[in-house]
Design an enzyme around this catalytic site. Structure first.
Site, PDB file in Angstrom:
ATOM      1  N   ALA A   8     -73.114 120.096  -7.435  1.00  0.00           N
ATOM      2  CA  ALA A   8     -72.633 121.445  -7.738  1.00  0.00           C
ATOM      3  C   ALA A   8     -71.116 121.485  -7.820  1.00  0.00           C
ATOM      4  O   ALA A   8     -70.469 122.343  -7.224  1.00  0.00           O
ATOM      5  CB  ALA A   8     -73.144 122.415  -6.671  1.00  0.00           C
ATOM      6  N   GLY A   9     -70.541 120.532  -8.558  1.00  0.00           N
ATOM      7  CA  GLY A   9     -69.101 120.520  -8.765  1.00  0.00           C
ATOM      8  C   GLY A   9     -68.716 121.417  -9.920  1.00  0.00           C
ATOM      9  O   GLY A   9     -69.211 122.539 -10.043  1.00  0.00           O
ATOM     10  N   LYS A 205     -70.296 113.945 -28.792  1.00  0.00           N
ATOM     11  CA  LYS A 205     -69.388 114.223 -27.683  1.00  0.00           C
ATOM     12  C   LYS A 205     -68.704 112.952 -27.203  1.00  0.00           C
ATOM     13  O   LYS A 205     -67.519 112.953 -26.871  1.00  0.00           O
ATOM     14  CB  LYS A 205     -70.137 114.877 -26.515  1.00  0.00           C
ATOM     15  CG  LYS A 205     -69.186 115.178 -25.349  1.00  0.00           C
ATOM     16  CD  LYS A 205     -69.840 115.815 -24.173  1.00  0.00           C
ATOM     17  CE  LYS A 205     -68.806 116.062 -23.072  1.00  0.00           C
ATOM     18  NZ  LYS A 205     -69.398 116.647 -21.857  1.00  0.00           N
ATOM     19  N   ASN A 213     -60.665 110.846 -22.668  1.00  0.00           N
ATOM     20  CA  ASN A 213     -60.673 110.679 -21.212  1.00  0.00           C
ATOM     21  C   ASN A 213     -59.740 109.577 -20.730  1.00  0.00           C
ATOM     22  O   ASN A 213     -58.898 109.817 -19.858  1.00  0.00           O
ATOM     23  CB  ASN A 213     -62.102 110.455 -20.708  1.00  0.00           C
ATOM     24  CG  ASN A 213     -62.757 111.731 -20.243  1.00  0.00           C
ATOM     25  OD1 ASN A 213     -62.616 112.132 -19.100  1.00  0.00           O
ATOM     26  ND2 ASN A 213     -63.472 112.396 -21.138  1.00  0.00           N
ATOM     27  N   GLU A 286     -65.496 107.239 -14.342  1.00  0.00           N
ATOM     28  CA  GLU A 286     -66.722 106.927 -15.081  1.00  0.00           C
ATOM     29  C   GLU A 286     -66.425 106.030 -16.287  1.00  0.00           C
ATOM     30  O   GLU A 286     -66.882 106.300 -17.402  1.00  0.00           O
ATOM     31  CB  GLU A 286     -67.389 108.224 -15.531  1.00  0.00           C
ATOM     32  CG  GLU A 286     -67.807 109.137 -14.393  1.00  0.00           C
ATOM     33  CD  GLU A 286     -68.410 110.432 -14.881  1.00  0.00           C
ATOM     34  OE1 GLU A 286     -69.633 110.619 -14.716  1.00  0.00           O
ATOM     35  OE2 GLU A 286     -67.678 111.262 -15.443  1.00  0.00           O
TER      36      GLU A 286
END
Length: 326
Positions: A8-9, A205, A213, A286
């Protein structure tokens, strides 16, 4: 519906808040100070268009205590997914969808894929095949997130830009469970569309994430600053071209041009992308899900990716340097 958001970030907070706004019974799985704040004061979301809203939701670090759910949304970072997957089994019913609202190529990419590549493992994501074994692929639903957020303090999520989410069954079918999820997200003030080819949406995406990123993490600048820098945009264009060639080698032609993809990235405004946030806060990056997995597929297909390879080497070196305490 009973919906649990695992992680739940930033993105999980937005999705959990939207589903709660739509009237669904939402539970959150979190940890640490963020979990303490959620239990104490609920989830606060500072929406771009609705101001600040607070949602009193059940929060836990033990998903098994929540009981069987109608839907599970995974919004974890790539490195946190593998240990969580076996813990989801007690909350999965016969047809509970497990929605992967995650960055990069998913571990399940070649599951329910069809053709000669069916079941192929992306080794840098799932080295021993444990992730595929942990959750039956029939539960899985892909999700491509085009909204941005940031946890600005424990229990508080800032909506920083974007609102669209693409949902899709791995085999391309349209099912009642995906329709129900899209309706829940949309009714809560975000947007959701059902994709007949979720892998294509993942690539669309990913060509942005793979380029923006690591550039953001290396330069420590926001999306609007990158988009205003001609030199950085030239790097990003080259990375996008290389990634699109890999997508094409695996049967996914990106209909959107690079100029259109750059225009989409500009809609993220002043967003600080996830890898930038993670680097600043000392969290794992990531890089395999977003960059390494594409390099792996590119090498297997014989597609040259010199710019992506160079940027990957730089960001990997930066991570090693940080881990060594230098």
């Amino acid at each position: 519906m009973k919906i649990v958001v695992v992680g739940a970030g930033a993105i999980g907070g937005l999705l959990g808040g939207a589903c709660a706004e739509a009237g669904h019974e939402v539970s959150l799985v979190a940890r640490g100070a963020h979990l303490d704040a959620l239990r104490r004061s609920g989830l606060t979301v500072r929406w771009l268009d609705r101001g600040e809203r607070r949602y009193e939701l059940r929060a836990t670090d033990q998903p098994g205590e929540l009981g069987v759910q109608d839907a599970v949304i995974i919004a974890l970072k790539a490195h946190s997914i593998a240990p969580m997957l076996p813990r989801l089994r007690p909350i999965l019913g016969e047809d509970t969808p497990v929605v992967t609202a995650i960055n990069g190529l998913p571990w399940w990419y070649f599951q329910r894929h069809g053709g000669p590549l069916e079941g192929t493992r992306i080794e840098c994501l799932d080295r021993d095949g444990a992730m595929v074994k942990a959750v039956d692929p029939r539960h899985l639903v892909g999700c491509v997130v085009h909204s941005g957020g940031e946890v600005i303090e424990p229990g508080v999520v800032l909506h920083s830009g974007g609102r669209m989410h693409y949902l899709g069954e791995l085999d391309g079918s349209t099912t009642p469970r995906v329709q129900a999820l899209a309706q829940a997200i949309t009714a809560g003030g975000l947007e959701a569309a059902i994709s007949p080819n979720i892998r294509n949406d993942i690539w669309m995406k990913l060509i942005g994430n793979l380029s923006y990123n690591p550039v953001a993490a290396l330069s420590l600048v926001r999306m609007d600053e990158i988009n205003a820098d001609p030199g950085l945009i030239r790097m990003i264009r080259t990375q996008m071209q290389e990634a699109m060639a890999v997508a094409s080698a695996y049967g996914q032609t990106i209909a959107m041009s690079i100029d259109q993809r750059l225009a989409l990235a500009r809609t993220m405004g002043r967003t600080k992308v996830s890898m930038h946030q993670d680097l600043e806060r000392g969290r794992p990056l990531e890089i395999d899900a977003i960059v390494g997995a594409v390099l792996e597929l590119g090498r297997k297909a014989g597609v040259a990716m010199p710019m992506v390879d160079a940027v990957y080497s730089l960001i990997a070196a930066r991570v090693r340097h940080r881990e060594q305490g230098c």
